[in-house]
Write a protein that holds these residues in place. Structure first.
Motif, short mmCIF file in Angstrom:
data_model
loop_
_atom_site.label_atom_id
_atom_site.label_comp_id
_atom_site.label_asym_id
_atom_site.label_seq_id
_atom_site.Cartn_x
_atom_site.Cartn_y
_atom_site.Cartn_z
N ARG A 156 -13.78 -6.07 -2.31
CA ARG A 156 -13.24 -5.37 -1.14
C ARG A 156 -12.19 -6.18 -0.39
NH1 ARG A 156 -18.43 -6.85 -0.28
NH2 ARG A 156 -18.92 -8.26 1.44
N SER A 157 -12.14 -7.49 -0.61
CA SER A 157 -11.14 -8.32 0.09
C SER A 157 -9.91 -8.60 -0.77
CB SER A 157 -11.78 -9.64 0.52
OG SER A 157 -12.82 -9.41 1.46
N THR A 165 -5.55 -3.01 0.25
CA THR A 165 -6.54 -3.66 -0.60
C THR A 165 -6.76 -2.84 -1.86
OG1 THR A 165 -8.37 -2.53 0.49
CG2 THR A 165 -7.73 -4.70 1.36
N ASP A 197 -5.26 -0.19 5.13
CA ASP A 197 -5.53 -1.44 4.44
C ASP A 197 -4.82 -1.49 3.10
OD1 ASP A 197 -7.21 -2.03 6.51
OD2 ASP A 197 -9.08 -1.65 5.41
N ASP A 243 -4.66 -6.53 5.13
CA ASP A 243 -5.85 -5.81 5.58
C ASP A 243 -6.29 -6.15 6.99
OD1 ASP A 243 -6.77 -8.37 5.08
OD2 ASP A 243 -8.55 -7.74 3.96
N LEU A 300 -6.45 -8.25 -2.01
CA LEU A 300 -5.25 -7.62 -1.45
C LEU A 300 -4.31 -7.15 -2.55
CD1 LEU A 300 -4.43 -10.20 1.37
CD2 LEU A 300 -5.53 -7.97 1.65
#
Length: 360
Positions: free
Chosen positions: A274-275, A252, A250, A233, A277
């Motif tokens: 949201r973070s 993710t 991204d 990301d 992966l």
């Protein structure tokens, strides 16, 4: 109720008898009755709707396991699941379209290494990484030289050495003058080395279970083009003619949900995962890279950054800094200052490179 033979049911549903036997074995479409003497399968007319839905979904190339799930849903939920599946197909098709465009362009050129400019191009660059205002250490790596621009964002207990190992694996690559047809093979080999290097420092830990590994986003300068390698990301932006374009996608969980229509971009921005992966370099992770070529133009400006910048600084503010900062070094430090001015919740790394005619 008059039952249909497998032949009659196959004709009415547009599924072959062979497919019907397979779907029975999988529990996807069991017959209403099996003759105990002959073993013939017999189907009820009211099973035709489900059979036709299965046939249509197979024409979409939906996997059988997913079809089985869709068939258990109410109509609205089934429609949403089909919409999500098709969004993923379109995303995969777009990636293949990029590769097809590269191959067509490569095969159409008499000399794939020509720049198309009367004067050769070069890049001027700057790179910097900052721990931010909250984290105790810095697990990012930012690097730039005359051939390589790279950002890697490590995670977990070995995140810092993992990000360094990934970038180090790309250093020393000589891409200038290499025919475009050989370049992607060169990059793929380099990614394999990066994957092995990361696994060497992370050990046997699972990147999924222990969140150990790194992203890798890099661009290699060929003298005429930027060759992109992207996993994770971290992002690449291009400022061209005053307009800012994000040229990476991204990897993710929330971005895949946006792609599938399950989330809006606004919902994704504040999603608690949201973070998380779906692609990274590390043991147990999907390290499949996005790779493509970008034809460079004089006066292009590229930005590579970790999510410590992109998640806290709006795109229009990034564009403004890139447009107004005269030198790459000034732009890098101004962008990091913006991230820290917004709380600096994460490590932040930036690489800025300007494409220009040699000798300017």
């Amino acid at each position: 109720m008059e039952l249909l033979t497998i032949g009659a049911f196959a004709k009415a549903s547009r599924l072959s008898p062979k497919a019907l036997r397979l779907y029975d074995e999988l529990g996807l479409l069991a017959p209403a009755r099996v003759d105990p003497v002959t073993g013939y399968r017999l189907y009820a007319p009211e099973q035709l709707d489900r059979a036709r839905l299965v046939a249509w979904l197979r024409r979409l190339s939906m996997p059988l396991s997913r079809i089985q799930h869709v068939c258990t849903l109410e109509a609205d939920e089934a429609a949403q699941e089909i919409r999500a599946f098709w969004a993923r197909v379109e995303a995969d098709t777009a990636a293949r379209r990029d590769l097809a465009a590269f191959l067509i362009d490569h095969l159409s050129r008499k000399d794939p290494t020509m720049t198309g400019y009367a004067n050769p191009l070069e890049i001027r660059y700057a790179a910097h990484s900052d721990a931010g205002l909250v984290r105790d250490g810095n697990q990012d790596t930012a690097y730039a030289d005359a051939h390589l621009l790279a950002v890697a964002d490590g995670c977990g207990r070995t995140g810092a050495p993992a990000s360094r190992a990934a970038v180090d694996a790309l250093k020393g690559l000589e891409t200038e003058g290499i025919p475009a047809g050989n370049l992607l093979n060169l990059l793929e080999d380099a990614v394999d080395r990066a994957r092995q290097a990361v696994e060497g420092v992370t050990g046997a830990a699972s990147c999924v279970e222990e969140a150990t590994g790194t992203t890798l986003t890099a661009m290699l300068w060929t003298g005429a083009q930027m060759a992109l390698v992207h996993i994770g990301d971290s992002r690449v932006y291009l400022l061209r003619d005053g307009q800012l374009f994000q040229i990476t996608h991204d990897h993710t969980l929330v971005q895949s949900m946006v792609d599938e229509g399950r989330l809006t971009p606004e919902e994704a921005a504040c999603h608690p995962q949201r973070s998380l992966l779906v692609r990274a370099l590390g043991p147990g992770a999907d390290g499949t890279p996005d790779m493509r070529l970008h034809d460079a133009r004089s006066d292009d400006r590229y930005l590579l950054c970790s999510d410590g910048l992109s998640t806290v600084v709006p795109a229009d503010e990034i564009r403004q800094v890139l447009a107004e900062s005269a030198e790459p070094d000034r732009a890098v430090h101004d962008l990091i200052a913006l991230a820290n001015g917004s709380g600096g919740p994460d490590n932040v790394s930036c690489v800025v490179a300007d494409v220009m005619e040699r000798g300017r």
